[in-house]
Design an enzyme around this catalytic site. Structure first.
Site, PDB file in Angstrom:
ATOM      1  N   ASP A  41       0.495  -1.191  -0.275  1.00 40.41           N
ATOM      2  CA  ASP A  41      -0.143  -0.167   0.055  1.00 40.41           C
ATOM      3  C   ASP A  41       1.001   1.343   0.156  1.00 40.41           C
ATOM      4  OD1 ASP A  41      -2.309   1.611   0.548  1.00 40.41           O
ATOM      5  OD2 ASP A  41      -1.837   1.383   2.256  1.00 40.41           O
ATOM      6  N   GLU A  50      -8.566  14.444   7.636  1.00 37.69           N
ATOM      7  CA  GLU A  50      -9.485  15.198   8.490  1.00 37.69           C
ATOM      8  C   GLU A  50      -9.235  15.733   9.110  1.00 37.69           C
ATOM      9  OE1 GLU A  50     -13.877  13.137   7.936  1.00 37.69           O
ATOM     10  OE2 GLU A  50     -12.835  12.475   9.084  1.00 37.69           O
ATOM     11  N   PHE A  76     -18.005   7.993   4.610  1.00 37.41           N
ATOM     12  CA  PHE A  76     -17.450   8.001   3.993  1.00 37.41           C
ATOM     13  C   PHE A  76     -17.320   5.840   3.763  1.00 37.41           C
ATOM     14  CE2 PHE A  76     -13.224   6.367   2.528  1.00 37.41           C
ATOM     15  CZ  PHE A  76     -12.905   7.318   1.013  1.00 37.41           C
ATOM     16  N   GLY A  97      -5.063   3.116  -3.776  1.00 38.99           N
ATOM     17  CA  GLY A  97      -5.873   3.825  -4.014  1.00 38.99           C
ATOM     18  C   GLY A  97      -6.349   5.599  -4.543  1.00 38.99           C
ATOM     19  N   ARG A 106      -6.058   3.982  -8.011  1.00 42.33           N
ATOM     20  CA  ARG A 106      -7.576   3.846  -8.545  1.00 42.33           C
ATOM     21  C   ARG A 106      -7.741   2.643  -7.523  1.00 42.33           C
ATOM     22  NH1 ARG A 106      -9.028   8.888  -6.498  1.00 42.33           N
ATOM     23  NH2 ARG A 106      -8.132  10.687  -8.661  1.00 42.33           N
ATOM     24  N   ASN A 146      -8.362  -1.288   4.447  1.00 40.63           N
ATOM     25  CA  ASN A 146      -8.575  -1.528   2.869  1.00 40.63           C
ATOM     26  C   ASN A 146      -7.641  -2.216   2.832  1.00 40.63           C
ATOM     27  OD1 ASN A 146      -6.571   0.222   3.230  1.00 40.63           O
ATOM     28  ND2 ASN A 146      -6.907   0.981   1.821  1.00 40.63           N
ATOM     29  N   ASP A 147      -6.605  -2.642   2.958  1.00 40.22           N
ATOM     30  CA  ASP A 147      -5.432  -3.416   2.514  1.00 40.22           C
ATOM     31  C   ASP A 147      -5.329  -5.310   3.178  1.00 40.22           C
ATOM     32  OD1 ASP A 147      -4.117  -1.574   1.480  1.00 40.22           O
ATOM     33  OD2 ASP A 147      -3.796  -0.658   3.875  1.00 40.22           O
TER      34      ASP A 147
END
Length: 1116
Positions: free
Chosen positions: A404, A490, A532, A667, A774, A804-805
């Site tokens: 990543d 954020e 999100f 991403g 992406r 997400n990994d």
């Protein structure tokens, strides 16, 4: 009203087209029926006991034995043992039964101890004290006695005993703060909210008056999905998960909806799929080869026995007449029995104890990773973590690394750099009068309003929480604010807005509070948060101003926002976004729109219906979000810098030098990712980049045709146009994005898809580095799976830090988690976890290299020493009429693998460093020497096999020629067959042990202790077993054999000579290697250090033997 009734369930919403609700459960709060007039039938749910243990006292023995005998080697030895018990075999059942019992017992003790620890941990949880509200009183109970529907009281710093719906808290607004570090590793506090209708029920008396029913879905493992109610839609913010901890809140009340093994925590702790290393596969292949050798030996001996017995004299000599029963036995049955007897005689060629040794080596060896001080990170005060020890050696066999970007190659420590508003770039410090410092455009009054709108969007569109150091209840504008969020982006954006005069000061009573540049507090009612997710790649909030206007603020990736805003607003902002991406910054676009009151009513109704859906809820919410986030107005974009991790570039350079191919799967935007790849030296300035992206494909009307053209062009460039002789040093890099990858993997025609995939893989194989941008989480796993299935089955490693990994970490052969700032989901689902990407270098190049060399040597050595052990037994049959006479005593057969030769190889496999660790890390090319499972290929396997065959032959025939002399003693005594076997066995034990000593390059006191101690123990045991030390063993066949054997000088000389002859090829090989490598001075030092001790070792038995045999008078 004395009784407050909330009927969430029983009064159904009569929505048009509502689906039939199935797979749900009804929970009555406090286990009170909602209506006294209706019959109450109590439902049965599981209790609140947590059971993570595998065994109970009653099923441990049968269950553990069943699992152990599923292993081929254990089952094989069980069959051999049963054959020895039932058939008249040449060896005692003890010879195979005792080693098998030892292996089974050691494994059972290890697994039993691990399960006992799980039982103890379960009891600590199940027996913990909780308080239940019953009949308006606090009742003390054990945690395991909580039932679904019970109202539970939890106090500050306590862990939630089950999954609860928050009914009320001691705070006036019904909020509480929770940490979920034990679930997902995130240590920051999260805010949870009580059901609005029950906020006021803050005492045991008032909460007991509640009559309500909850309809929720059946238990599921998704941590971030929630139960649903009729009439009141609740989200994850209302659900308190078992294992989470209450913080900064004195007390809360919640109703139990899921208990025990149905809690989300328990459902998430189900085991991952078992990963097997390449070494395990090699072991199984070697076992098959040796099993074939065993069957061949047994078949040969059985055949030759009947050839031998074809002569009547050999079949039934005068001194060994057959019984009548033996004469009447069928010949076929007798041949089968003889075949089984030979199988039993030669069965030790299969090393049953190897499995235990391998397991102990892996388990103990894994501690060296945890103990490595170089992996310790002072920032998080943690070191490396080993979640599985089964893959240690796989770290030395990696071919492809998938990493990543954010949080793995970069720090994931965000800093607000600049922004653009309506195409104007703003950068610099805040000014009291002008706000932002504009750098490329005139300042107008309209711009001023847009600036404020943009900064308000940054202050409102987020999920940041406030931690204040003030003692007062709730944050204030004068308090020192600390921002907390699961996303560092954020926090960076909120801090950026604060730097320019707009400060987010927290949420109070459902209103977000912002301090503007004029130090005025603005309040916005938070109506909805559109969270999100990795598919939408954006988030939104719907707020209501003090003037009554309803606004939607949205932020997200440019690819997710640009299609949803006015086309004429995109061009200027797009240029800034692309330029920032080229500079390596992370970019987000910000948009807004006003919502009319009538439209909001419709939107609100749609959101409530979607949140209340018990079937296809996620799809329905996604559709509603999609409809809401349209026709927006683009305000601007932000640029945030994510710094490269320390030594990330040096680590990637070292991995490339080691022959590993590194792919970056991210991403992020292509430009941002490409800039990072150049910074970390994945791409060199000389690397020619090949692009397969939306930008290159959209040049044509038919995307598939253009994709096919590009694939053919790139393949031609890599395979044909540039032969190796002319472009030998040219490096290529490939860049592909998610949409193009989808086109390749999911083509409209299956044949085209396969063709695209094949060409794509050919291109990838020729590239030194690949960047996939992406990428959705599922696509990351698809990439890994695609490479795993290549010809040759390359070993893959995935490394990442975020949730997400997880998919690619689980998919790859070895998964590495980074203990990063996006929670610990990746670390928890990985095989190994390290604090930083730079630690991957030592983990692979040093630890991986050594683990592989050690276990490969262990496996080859086990087969080698067992073939040395059993070959003389096979050769002996040619000299005993194939009578199945054992060469070795039963005690030696039993103890050989358990005691005499087990500890030296275990110590070697844990401590050996054939190359210094500093050398391994400084010279990555050494990693290539062991790649491709080099030490367990056919060549090394044949070398070890032929070496064992040579030494076994020397053992037997050397001793055989010694016995050609009619007498070995001065008193004319003749040695028997047990002396013959003992001499062979003595030479065997000393040779295989000294072979390991010759192979050892890194000596410690442990190596010395186990090697020389094992040899000393063999001598001690032989004296003991021969009745010298323990005279009560006089009656057995080995009585005084060993002592009598050592009384002969000829025997001493023969033993020393045979050991030297057996090891001579190995000594010669070592000398020749070192002659080539070392200078004369170093060579002399080596000979003095290595060979002289060995020479003295083999000389001392000669001296002792001579002293024991000094004749009393001169020999004639």
């Amino acid at each position: 009203l004395n009784c407050m009734v909330l009927s969430f369930l029983l009064q159904r919403l009569n929505c048009a087209g509502e689906e039939k609700r199935v797979g749900t459960r009804t929970v009555f709060v406090g286990n009170h029926p909602v209506s006294e007039t209706e019959a109450y039938i109590a439902q049965r749910f599981c209790d609140n006991r947590i059971v993570s243990s595998k065994y109970t006292l009653w099923n441990f023995l049968p269950k553990n034995l069943f699992e152990q005998f599923r292993r081929i080697a254990n089952f094989y030895f069980l069959i051999i043992f049963l054959v020895q018990v039932t058939v008249d075999t040449p060896t005692s059942p003890v010879t195979s039964g005792l080693p098998l019992f030892f292996v089974i017992t050691v494994t059972a003790i290890k697994q039993g101890y691990e399960d006992w620890l799980r039982h103890r941990a379960d009891n600590e949880v199940n027996k913990s004290t909780v308080y239940i509200i019953e009949n308006a009183k606090r009742v003390r109970k054990e945690s395991e006695k909580i039932k679904v529907g019970d109202v539970v009281e939890v106090q500050a710093d306590e862990t939630f005993p089950c999954d609860l719906i928050l009914l009320s808290s001691c705070t006036g607004d019904g909020t509480c703060y929770v940490t979920t570090a034990s679930l997902d590793g995130e240590s920051n506090c999260k805010t949870h909210y009580a059901v609005r209708d029950t906020i006021a029920l803050c005492t045991a008396e008032s909460i007991d008056t509640l009559r309500a029913a909850i309809e929720c879905e059946q238990p599921q493992p998704d941590l971030y999905n929630c139960v649903h109610f009729s009439f009141r839609s609740l989200g994850p913010e209302n659900l308190l998960l078992k294992g989470a901890t209450l913080k900064n809140t004195k007390k809360i009340y919640g109703v139990a909806v899921y208990t025990g093994m149905e809690t989300k925590m328990a459902l998430n702790y189900q085991g991952k799929s078992q990963k097997r290393s390449a070494v395990e596969k090699s072991i199984n292949a070697f076992l098959i080869v040796y099993l074939f050798i065993l069957l061949t030996k047994a078949a040969v001996c059985t055949t030759l026995k009947y050839v031998w017995q074809s002569t009547p004299y050999n079949d039934e000599p005068w001194y060994n007449q057959k019984t009548q029963k033996e004469r009447e036995t069928l010949k076929v049955l007798k041949m089968f029995t003889d075949f089984l007897s030979f199988m039993v005689l030669f069965n030790f060629i299969i090393p049953v104890s190897m499995y235990v040794t391998v397991e102990m080596q892996k388990f103990l060896g894994s501690f060296f990773i945890s103990w490595d001080k170089d992996f310790y990170d002072e920032e998080i005060n943690e070191g490396a973590l080993v979640n599985t020890s089964d893959l240690n050696e796989e770290l030395g066999q990696v071919d492809y690394i998938f990493t990543d970007k954010t949080g793995t190659l970069t720090e994931n420590s965000m800093e607000f750099i600049e922004c653009c508003i309506d195409g104007h770039k703003y950068k610099g410090a805040a000014q009291e009068t002008d706000g932002l410092s504009q750098t490329d455009g005139p300042l107008t009054y309209f711009d001023k309003n847009r600036e404020e709108l943009f900064l308000r969007a940054l202050c409102l569109c987020h999920t940041v929480e406030i931690k204040t150091n003030d003692a007062v209840d709730g944050p204030t504008e004068s308090a020192e604010l600390t921002y907390m969020s699961s996303s560092p982006d954020e926090i960076a954006l909120v801090k950026g807005a604060k730097k320019y005069g707009f400060t987010f000061v927290g949420i109070r009573n459902g209103h977000m509070r912002v301090e503007n540049q004029r130090k005025e507090i603005e309040e916005y009612e938070l109506l909805h948060t559109l969270n999100f997710d990795s598919v939408r790649r954006r988030m939104s909030v719907i707020v209501k101003t003090q003037a009554g206007d309803i606004l939607l603020f949205c932020k997200g990736a440019d690819s997710a926002v640009f299609p949803r805003v006015q086309n004429h607003e995109i061009e200027l902002t797009k240029a800034h976004v692309e330029r920032n991406a080229m500079d390596g910054y992370r970019t987000l676009c910000v948009a807004f729109k006003e919502i009319a009151p009538d439209d909001y009513e419709r939107i609100n109704r749609q959101l409530i219906e979607a949140k209340m859906a018990l079937q296809d809820r996620e799809e329905k919410m996604e559709k509603v979000f999609d409809d809401i986030e349209t026709n927006m107005n683009l305000i601007g974009a932000t640029a945030v810098e994510d710094k490269l991790q320390d030594q990330a570039a040096e680590t990637i350079e070292a991995l490339h030098a080691a022959g590993l191919k590194v792919w970056v799967l991210t991403g992020d935007k292509m430009e941002t990712a490409k800039s990072t790849c150049y910074a970390c030296r994945l791409f060199q300035t000389s690397t020619e980049l090949l692009e397969l992206t939306t930008k290159t494909i959209e040049e044509s009307e038919r995307k598939e045709d253009r994709l096919h053209e590009l694939l053919i062009e790139y393949r031609k460039k890599l395979l044909h146009d540039f032969p190796k002789s002319t472009r030998k040093h040219q490096e290529y890099g490939l860049i592909i994005d998610g949409s193009t990858l989808s086109l390749i993997l999911n083509s409209s025609q299956d044949s085209s898809s396969n063709n695209y995939k094949s060409i794509f893989l050919q291109i990838c194989m020729k590239c030194t580095a690949v960047l996939c941008c992406r990428m959705a989480p599922l696509q990351k796993a698809q990439i890994v799976r695609m490479v795993k299935n290549l010809k040759g089955s390359p070993i893959t490693l995935s490394i990442g830090d975020g949730a997400n990994d997880v998919s690619m970490i689980l998919e790859s052969h070895v998964g590495i988690g980074i203990k990063g700032k996006e929670g610990r989901q990746a670390a928890r689902n990985s095989d190994y976890a390290v604090p930083k990407f730079k630690h991957l270098k030592k983990l692979l190049l040093a630890h991986g290299h050594l683990y592989y060399v050690r276990i490969a040597h262990l496996v080859q050595y086990f087969f080698y020493k067992n073939l040395c052990f059993i070959l003389p037994q096979f050769l002996y049959q040619f000299f005993c009429g194939f009578s199945q006479q054992p060469l070795y005593d039963a005690a030696y057969l039993t103890m050989y693998n358990i005691c005499f030769t087990s500890l030296p190889i275990l110590a070697y496999s844990l401590l050996e460093q054939h190359i210094n660790i500093d050398t391994l890390t400084s010279d990555p090319r050494l990693y290539m020497k062991i790649s491709g499972n080099a030490m367990l290929q056919l060549g090394p396997f044949l070398y070890w096999t032929f070496l064992a065959a040579f030494e076994g032959t020397v053992f037997f025939f050397g001793t055989y020629f010694l016995f050609q002399t009619s007498s070995l003693e001065e008193n004319a005594k003749v040695y028997g067959n047990w002396t013959f076997g003992t001499i062979v066995f003595t030479v065997l034990v000393f040779t295989v042990t000294l072979k390991l000593a010759l192979d050892t390059r890194f000596w410690t006191w442990i190596n010395h202790f186990v090697i020389w101690g094992s040899l000393a123990f063999y001598v001690f045991f032989s004296f003991f077993w021969g009745g010298i030390i323990w005279p009560f063993l006089k009656q057995q066949r080995m009585y005084f054999v060993f002592a009598q054997m050592l009384s002969s000088v000829s025997t001493w000389l023969a033993i020393v000579l045979l050991i030297f002859i057996s090891l001579f090829p190995e000594i010669l090989l070592i000398v020749l290697k070192n002659v080539r490598r070392r200078s004369a001075r170093v060579r002399t030092k080596f000979i003095l250090k290595k060979l002289l001790p060995f020479a003295s070792l083999i000389a001392w038995p000669c001296i002792v033997g001579y002293l024991l045999n000094i004749p009393k008078k001169p020999l004639k």
